[in-house]
Write a protein that holds these residues in place. Structure first.
Motif, mmCIF file in Angstrom:
data_model
loop_
_atom_site.group_PDB
_atom_site.id
_atom_site.type_symbol
_atom_site.label_atom_id
_atom_site.label_comp_id
_atom_site.label_asym_id
_atom_site.label_seq_id
_atom_site.Cartn_x
_atom_site.Cartn_y
_atom_site.Cartn_z
ATOM 1 N N CYS A 54 -41.801 13.403 23.851
ATOM 2 C CA CYS A 54 -41.213 12.299 24.605
ATOM 3 C C CYS A 54 -40.774 12.802 25.982
ATOM 4 O O CYS A 54 -40.450 13.986 26.157
ATOM 5 N N GLU A 56 -38.005 12.181 27.494
ATOM 6 C CA GLU A 56 -36.598 12.603 27.491
ATOM 7 C C GLU A 56 -36.463 14.052 27.047
ATOM 8 O O GLU A 56 -35.767 14.852 27.668
ATOM 9 N N ARG A 57 -37.143 14.382 25.951
ATOM 10 C CA ARG A 57 -37.028 15.762 25.448
ATOM 11 C C ARG A 57 -37.630 16.759 26.420
ATOM 12 O O ARG A 57 -37.100 17.852 26.615
ATOM 13 N N CYS A 89 -35.897 7.288 21.634
ATOM 14 C CA CYS A 89 -36.165 7.225 20.195
ATOM 15 C C CYS A 89 -35.064 7.990 19.450
ATOM 16 O O CYS A 89 -34.220 8.648 20.053
ATOM 17 N N CYS A 92 -34.834 11.817 20.152
ATOM 18 C CA CYS A 92 -34.241 12.113 21.461
ATOM 19 C C CYS A 92 -32.751 11.821 21.468
ATOM 20 O O CYS A 92 -31.968 12.547 22.085
HETATM 21 ZN ZN LIG Z 1 -38.061 10.396 21.990
#
Ligand SMILES: [Zn+2]
Length: 131
Positions: A54, A56-57, A89, A92
């Motif tokens: 993702c 964000e990560r 998600c 995250c």
């Molecule tokens: Zn995520």
């Protein structure tokens, strides 16, 4: 840095999304207390969420690699063609709670209004290891 500026950086990052399967492009911009901004994009693989990551990560890991310790806010934008409401998600959210417990999440609703929530609002009653 204003939330609008961080959203603009996330939109810019989103252009490099590698969402070759879902076509759902996500871009983020993470602001740390030191004033640095780390961007991230979603990277997909044929086995969704096994090899990919993702946005964000990716941004948080980049910041951690650079020895950032305090995280102020992360702007998230996503969508296929037009931007739609996109929040982190569960994976995250858990990562943010562990590494960025005071972070604010900045995202757009479906009318393109800027929304702000804390990670504790997005992940109440969090999982916590007891050793
Ligand atoms: Zn995520």
């Amino acid at each position: 840095m204003k939330n609008e500026e961080l959203i603009a950086l996330a939109k810019n990052a989103r252009q490099n999304s590698k969402s070759i399967y879902s076509k759902f492009k996500v871009g983020v911009a993470l602001l740390t207390k030191s004033g640095n901004v780390y961007t991230g994009i979603n990277i997909e693989d044929p086995q969704f969420l096994i090899l990919g990551i993702c946005a964000e990560r990716l941004a948080i890991y980049k910041a951690i690699e650079s020895n950032e310790k305090e995280f102020l806010k992360i702007a998230i934008v996503g969508g296929v063609d037009k931007l739609v409401k996109t929040t982190p998600c569960g994976i995250c959210r858990q990562l943010m709670l562990m590494f960025c417990p005071n972070i604010e999440i900045i995202y757009l609703d479906n009318n393109q209004n800027i929304c702000v929530k804390t990670i504790k609002e997005l992940l109440p009653e969090e999982y916590e290891e007891k050793f």
